[in-house]
Design an enzyme around this catalytic site. Structure first.
Site, short mmCIF file in Angstrom:
data_model
loop_
_atom_site.label_atom_id
_atom_site.label_comp_id
_atom_site.label_asym_id
_atom_site.label_seq_id
_atom_site.Cartn_x
_atom_site.Cartn_y
_atom_site.Cartn_z
N PHE A 92 0.82 -1.21 0.00
CA PHE A 92 0.00 0.00 0.00
C PHE A 92 0.86 1.26 0.00
O PHE A 92 0.61 2.20 -0.75
CB PHE A 92 -0.94 -0.02 1.21
N LYS A 120 -14.49 -2.51 8.13
CA LYS A 120 -14.72 -3.17 6.83
C LYS A 120 -14.13 -4.58 6.78
O LYS A 120 -14.70 -5.49 6.17
CB LYS A 120 -14.15 -2.33 5.70
N SER A 152 -9.23 -10.08 -1.43
CA SER A 152 -9.37 -9.67 -0.03
C SER A 152 -8.95 -10.80 0.91
O SER A 152 -9.54 -11.88 0.91
CB SER A 152 -10.82 -9.27 0.27
N ASN A 209 -9.31 -10.93 4.07
CA ASN A 209 -10.33 -11.15 5.09
C ASN A 209 -11.49 -11.98 4.55
O ASN A 209 -12.00 -12.87 5.24
CB ASN A 209 -10.82 -9.81 5.62
#
EC number: 1.1.1.94
Length: 314
Positions: A15, A191, A257, A259
């Site tokens: 990131f 989230k 993702s 998660n």
């Protein structure tokens, strides 16, 4: 509006490197500050960060270094470190920057010991710098490639948020601005929890309707916690921001993702306890569940999704 003469990014993961690429496309003088000497050399010499971003080519003007001594010379410093490393990063930066450096916090999650928002932790660790927060539906590899993306920048000083947005936005990257720093942080932290629920629902083959229902319920729980912490003062529009519903939808339903993947694999596992004990990959939402349960108890909140996940995932 005046352009920043230079921009720094602290944090050399996927990131942080991607945000540095975003900045380097609109600012000539951009440097990524990180700890790994080999990665710093690779970014400077080859314009790649293969450990985190594969063979994606980074902007030719992007530089990287492990030497923090010069970071104080940068007008804007974007902080993109994992939530568990936030305190350590701020304490280290504090010894190298001045009160004039603008800080843009791109870390998502909660500060720990005690559990609180990063904006509250910064009041203790670093109270004099101009501060804003960035969040959005931003997969690192897409950002690094320069594909279209959006984000939200929040600051109590809306002029500061607008200035940062002006200096980071381009045809491919658009950043809106708000002054509700609380809701943006809450959404960014929750989230990942809802993404775990999304993965579990997929494993149970709950169908397409359940996907929409989850988003609606998740937004309600984001609003509940945000209001408890002092956010969303008579303004529900914040829920429509890229950094809230946009980030939520992407994290819940993106194939990449972590998660959602964790939730799916948990959902299909035969021995749930054994799965949890043996799962070693970093899953932000798993840790976030524990922290949010503390806040639910502290403020006596009704957040059924988080609470139900807390009963089965420890």
């Amino acid at each position: 509006m005046k352009r920043f003469k230079n921009i720094a990014v602290y944090g050399g993961g996927s990131f942080g490197t991607s945000l540095a690429a975003i900045a380097a496309r609109v600012c000539e003088n951009v440097t990524l500050f990180l700890r790994d000497e080999e990665i710093a050399k690779e970014i400077t010499d080859k314009k790649t960060n293969t450990k985190y971003l594969g063979n994606i080519k980074l902007p030719s003007n992007l530089q990287a270094t492990t030497n923090l001594d010069k970071i104080k010379d940068f007008e804007l410093i974007i902080i993109a470190v994992p939530s568990y490393a936030f305190d350590e990063a701020i304490k280290l930066l504090k010894t190298h920057i001045s009160n004039d450096n603008i800080l843009l916090i791109a870390t998502k999650g909660f500060a720990r010991n005690p559990t609180e928002l990063f904006s509250d932790r910064l009041k203790t660790l670093l109270s004099n710098n101009p501060i804003a927060f960035l969040s959005g539906p931003n997969l690192a590899k897409d950002l690094a490639k320069g594909l279209p993306a959006s984000a939200t920048i929040a600051s109590l000083d809306i002029d500061l948020a607008n200035k940062i947005s002006y200096n980071l936005s381009s045809e491919a990257f658009v950043a809106s601005t708000i002054n509700d720093v609380i809701t943006l942080q809450v959404a960014g932290a929750l989230k990942n929890i809802f993404a775990i629920k999304s993965g579990i629902d997929m494993a149970k083959e709950q169908g397409e309707n359940a996907k929409a229902t989850l988003i609606v319920s998740a937004l309600k729980e984001i609003a509940i916690l945000s209001k408890a912490l002092g956010g969303m003062k008579n303004n529900m529009d914040i829920l429509l921001e890229a950094g809230v519903v946009g980030d939520l939808v992407l994290t819940c339903y993106s194939r990449s993702s972590r998660n959602t993947k964790f939730g799916y694999e948990f959902g299909i596992s035969k021995d749930k306890q054994k799965f949890l004990q043996e799962y070693k990959e970093l899953v932000e939402g798993r840790e976030a569940i524990k922290l949010v349960l503390e806040l639910i108890e502290r403020y006596d909140l009704d957040m059924p999704i988080v609470s139900s996940l807390g009963n089965v995932i420890r």
